[in-house]
Motif scaffolding. Structure first.
Motif, PDB file in Angstrom:
ATOM      1  N   SER A  15     -32.516 -30.707 -64.851  1.00  0.00           N
ATOM      2  CA  SER A  15     -32.382 -30.414 -63.084  1.00  0.00           C
ATOM      3  C   SER A  15     -30.860 -30.289 -63.106  1.00  0.00           C
ATOM      4  O   SER A  15     -30.383 -29.495 -62.297  1.00  0.00           O
ATOM      5  N   ILE A  16     -29.926 -31.238 -63.805  1.00  0.00           N
ATOM      6  CA  ILE A  16     -28.492 -31.060 -63.667  1.00  0.00           C
ATOM      7  C   ILE A  16     -28.077 -29.566 -64.005  1.00  0.00           C
ATOM      8  O   ILE A  16     -27.129 -29.013 -63.314  1.00  0.00           O
ATOM      9  N   LEU A  17     -28.709 -29.090 -65.185  1.00  0.00           N
ATOM     10  CA  LEU A  17     -28.148 -27.936 -65.611  1.00  0.00           C
ATOM     11  C   LEU A  17     -28.471 -26.891 -64.468  1.00  0.00           C
ATOM     12  O   LEU A  17     -27.586 -26.040 -64.377  1.00  0.00           O
ATOM     13  N   LYS A  18     -29.564 -27.021 -64.027  1.00  0.00           N
ATOM     14  CA  LYS A  18     -30.056 -25.976 -62.893  1.00  0.00           C
ATOM     15  C   LYS A  18     -29.028 -26.335 -61.522  1.00  0.00           C
ATOM     16  O   LYS A  18     -28.838 -25.250 -60.964  1.00  0.00           O
ATOM     17  N   ASP A  19     -28.752 -27.370 -61.324  1.00  0.00           N
ATOM     18  CA  ASP A  19     -27.708 -27.539 -60.336  1.00  0.00           C
ATOM     19  C   ASP A  19     -26.307 -27.039 -60.554  1.00  0.00           C
ATOM     20  O   ASP A  19     -25.603 -26.422 -59.623  1.00  0.00           O
ATOM     21  N   VAL A  20     -25.984 -27.028 -61.570  1.00  0.00           N
ATOM     22  CA  VAL A  20     -24.798 -26.797 -62.176  1.00  0.00           C
ATOM     23  C   VAL A  20     -24.502 -25.320 -62.293  1.00  0.00           C
ATOM     24  O   VAL A  20     -23.315 -24.673 -62.094  1.00  0.00           O
ATOM     25  N   ALA A  21     -25.702 -24.706 -62.784  1.00  0.00           N
ATOM     26  CA  ALA A  21     -25.398 -23.262 -63.199  1.00  0.00           C
ATOM     27  C   ALA A  21     -24.652 -22.309 -61.939  1.00  0.00           C
ATOM     28  O   ALA A  21     -23.940 -21.435 -62.417  1.00  0.00           O
ATOM     29  N   LEU A  49     -16.953 -29.357 -68.914  1.00  0.00           N
ATOM     30  CA  LEU A  49     -18.375 -28.948 -68.286  1.00  0.00           C
ATOM     31  C   LEU A  49     -19.378 -29.647 -68.911  1.00  0.00           C
ATOM     32  O   LEU A  49     -20.312 -30.367 -68.197  1.00  0.00           O
ATOM     33  N   PHE A  50     -19.410 -29.915 -70.061  1.00  0.00           N
ATOM     34  CA  PHE A  50     -20.400 -30.600 -70.907  1.00  0.00           C
ATOM     35  C   PHE A  50     -20.373 -32.209 -70.350  1.00  0.00           C
ATOM     36  O   PHE A  50     -21.277 -32.849 -70.164  1.00  0.00           O
ATOM     37  N   TYR A  51     -19.368 -32.815 -70.292  1.00  0.00           N
ATOM     38  CA  TYR A  51     -19.194 -34.240 -69.824  1.00  0.00           C
ATOM     39  C   TYR A  51     -19.593 -34.457 -68.516  1.00  0.00           C
ATOM     40  O   TYR A  51     -20.041 -35.279 -67.999  1.00  0.00           O
ATOM     41  N   VAL A  52     -19.209 -33.300 -67.466  1.00  0.00           N
ATOM     42  CA  VAL A  52     -19.878 -33.362 -66.244  1.00  0.00           C
ATOM     43  C   VAL A  52     -21.181 -33.299 -66.235  1.00  0.00           C
ATOM     44  O   VAL A  52     -21.966 -34.296 -65.338  1.00  0.00           O
ATOM     45  N   VAL A  53     -21.931 -32.687 -67.034  1.00  0.00           N
ATOM     46  CA  VAL A  53     -23.483 -32.543 -67.085  1.00  0.00           C
ATOM     47  C   VAL A  53     -23.889 -34.008 -67.612  1.00  0.00           C
ATOM     48  O   VAL A  53     -24.941 -34.539 -67.024  1.00  0.00           O
ATOM     49  N   VAL A  54     -23.395 -34.361 -68.648  1.00  0.00           N
ATOM     50  CA  VAL A  54     -23.842 -35.578 -69.100  1.00  0.00           C
ATOM     51  C   VAL A  54     -23.662 -36.680 -68.373  1.00  0.00           C
ATOM     52  O   VAL A  54     -24.630 -37.626 -68.019  1.00  0.00           O
ATOM     53  N   GLY A  55     -22.550 -36.756 -67.727  1.00  0.00           N
ATOM     54  CA  GLY A  55     -22.155 -37.815 -66.891  1.00  0.00           C
ATOM     55  C   GLY A  55     -22.973 -37.889 -65.657  1.00  0.00           C
ATOM     56  O   GLY A  55     -23.514 -38.785 -65.350  1.00  0.00           O
ATOM     57  N   LEU A  56     -23.238 -36.705 -64.998  1.00  0.00           N
ATOM     58  CA  LEU A  56     -24.316 -36.643 -63.523  1.00  0.00           C
ATOM     59  C   LEU A  56     -25.682 -37.144 -64.254  1.00  0.00           C
ATOM     60  O   LEU A  56     -26.089 -37.700 -63.442  1.00  0.00           O
ATOM     61  N   THR A  57     -26.115 -36.668 -65.482  1.00  0.00           N
ATOM     62  CA  THR A  57     -27.256 -37.101 -66.067  1.00  0.00           C
ATOM     63  C   THR A  57     -27.493 -38.620 -65.882  1.00  0.00           C
ATOM     64  O   THR A  57     -28.384 -39.193 -65.600  1.00  0.00           O
ATOM     65  N   PHE A  58     -26.599 -39.471 -66.530  1.00  0.00           N
ATOM     66  CA  PHE A  58     -26.616 -40.776 -66.694  1.00  0.00           C
ATOM     67  C   PHE A  58     -26.397 -41.433 -65.354  1.00  0.00           C
ATOM     68  O   PHE A  58     -27.086 -42.403 -65.041  1.00  0.00           O
ATOM     69  N   PHE A  59     -25.775 -40.720 -64.561  1.00  0.00           N
ATOM     70  CA  PHE A  59     -25.372 -41.319 -63.156  1.00  0.00           C
ATOM     71  C   PHE A  59     -26.785 -41.272 -62.540  1.00  0.00           C
ATOM     72  O   PHE A  59     -27.154 -42.499 -61.812  1.00  0.00           O
ATOM     73  N   LEU A  60     -27.394 -39.982 -62.068  1.00  0.00           N
ATOM     74  CA  LEU A  60     -28.623 -39.928 -61.441  1.00  0.00           C
ATOM     75  C   LEU A  60     -29.520 -40.770 -61.916  1.00  0.00           C
ATOM     76  O   LEU A  60     -30.374 -41.668 -61.461  1.00  0.00           O
ATOM     77  N   PHE A  61     -29.629 -41.011 -63.372  1.00  0.00           N
ATOM     78  CA  PHE A  61     -30.622 -41.808 -64.087  1.00  0.00           C
ATOM     79  C   PHE A  61     -30.548 -43.192 -63.684  1.00  0.00           C
ATOM     80  O   PHE A  61     -31.428 -44.111 -63.429  1.00  0.00           O
ATOM     81  N   GLY A  62     -29.176 -43.614 -63.748  1.00  0.00           N
ATOM     82  CA  GLY A  62     -29.014 -44.963 -63.441  1.00  0.00           C
ATOM     83  C   GLY A  62     -29.076 -45.477 -61.828  1.00  0.00           C
ATOM     84  O   GLY A  62     -29.698 -46.402 -61.558  1.00  0.00           O
ATOM     85  N   LEU A  63     -29.162 -44.367 -61.048  1.00  0.00           N
ATOM     86  CA  LEU A  63     -29.441 -44.643 -59.527  1.00  0.00           C
ATOM     87  C   LEU A  63     -30.972 -44.816 -59.262  1.00  0.00           C
ATOM     88  O   LEU A  63     -31.201 -45.736 -58.607  1.00  0.00           O
ATOM     89  N   GLU A  64     -31.834 -43.894 -60.154  1.00  0.00           N
ATOM     90  CA  GLU A  64     -33.139 -44.126 -60.102  1.00  0.00           C
ATOM     91  C   GLU A  64     -33.684 -45.672 -60.721  1.00  0.00           C
ATOM     92  O   GLU A  64     -34.523 -46.282 -60.083  1.00  0.00           O
TER      93      GLU A  64
END
Length: 268
Positions: A15-21, A49-64
């Motif tokens: 989902s993050i990849l689709k948003d960042v694309a 860019l890779f760090y941004v995607v990974v960081g956002l992934t873990f951040f959103l996962f942690g939120l949920e």
């Protein structure tokens, strides 16, 4: 359990990849199609860019997984009739939720002080102003504004009063303050209202509002649960301009000459 977490994490990553694309497409389009220049430091950009995607992934996962459930659970416990003292069949009044208001103030202050975007803006403001705007003082002023906004917002949810009343009164105060506040602080105060609604503050504020509206009798999560973030953007403008106005007033008092008494000529 572990497999379900991995599956959920991979779904968030996609989902993050689709948003960042779209962002990548726009940047590359302008860089290669309009400017017609190669992308400088391509390897660093790709790693970033890779760090941004990974960081956002873990951040959103942690939120949920953590922050949203935590906010809902705290709201549920603070509004539990057994905790606030309501008996069977007794509907608590707005004054019985004082621990909720206090918790909202504390969590608003704590999350705002730790807000990365606010720290960045405060440091830049101190550098640009030559130290006349203190980074820590600005952060405290904004944090107090957010803390007050959450206390007022939780009172609004508990009491059921309409949001537009608070917004109209709040922006009327902002307009009046803008006319009297030091000119250098006004744009910074307006920006301070925006940077508060960022990565750390928003998830807890949203979870608190929705959890509170879901557990207070007679409230709707859709109609009453939202609006806290709007107040969190408004109140820091008031407190930052108030902080500057108080500082200006104290500085004028320090610079005011002390009147001296002179003895008449020929006196003792």
């Amino acid at each position: 359990m572990i497999w379900s977490m991995v599956t959920e994490l991979s779904q968030v990553f996609i989902s993050i990849l689709k948003d960042v694309a779209p962002i990548v497409v726009v940047l590359l389009g302008f860089q290669l199609g309009i400017l017609r220049r190669k992308l400088p430091h391509l390897r660093k950009v790709l790693f970033g860019l890779f760090y941004v995607v990974v960081g956002l992934t873990f951040f959103l996962f942690g939120l949920e997984r953590a922050l949203f459930p935590l906010g809902r659970e705290m709201a549920r416990q603070l509004t539990d009739p057994a905790f606030i003292g309501g008996g069977p069949g007794v509907v608590p009044g707005w004054a019985d939720y004082y621990w909720t208001y206090l918790f909202a103030f504390a969590i608003g202050f704590a999350t705002t002080i730790a807000e990365p975007s606010l720290i960045a803006v405060a440091i830049k403001a101190q550098d640009v102003s030559g130290g006349s705007v203190g980074a820590f003082g600005l952060r405290v002023a904004v944090a107090v504004g957010v803390a007050l906004s959450l206390s007022v917002g939780t009172f609004r949810i508990v009491s059921g009063t309409p949001l537009y009343v608070y917004m109209i009164v709040g922006y009327a105060i902002v307009v009046v303050q803008t006319m009297f506040a030091p000119r250098m602080i006004v744009p910074l105060a307006y920006d301070s209202g925006g940077v508060t609604t960022s990565t750390v503050t928003v998830p807890l504020v949203a979870a608190l509002g929705l959890g509170l509206a879901s557990n207070v009798p007679g409230r709707s999560a859709l109609l009453d649960g939202f609006g806290l973030i709007a107040l969190a953007s408004l109140f820091p403008m008031i407190t930052v301009m108030g902080y500057a106005q108080i500082g200006t007033w104290l500085e004028k008092r320090r610079q005011k000459p002390i009147p001296t008494t002179s003895t008449p000529e020929g006196g003792p």
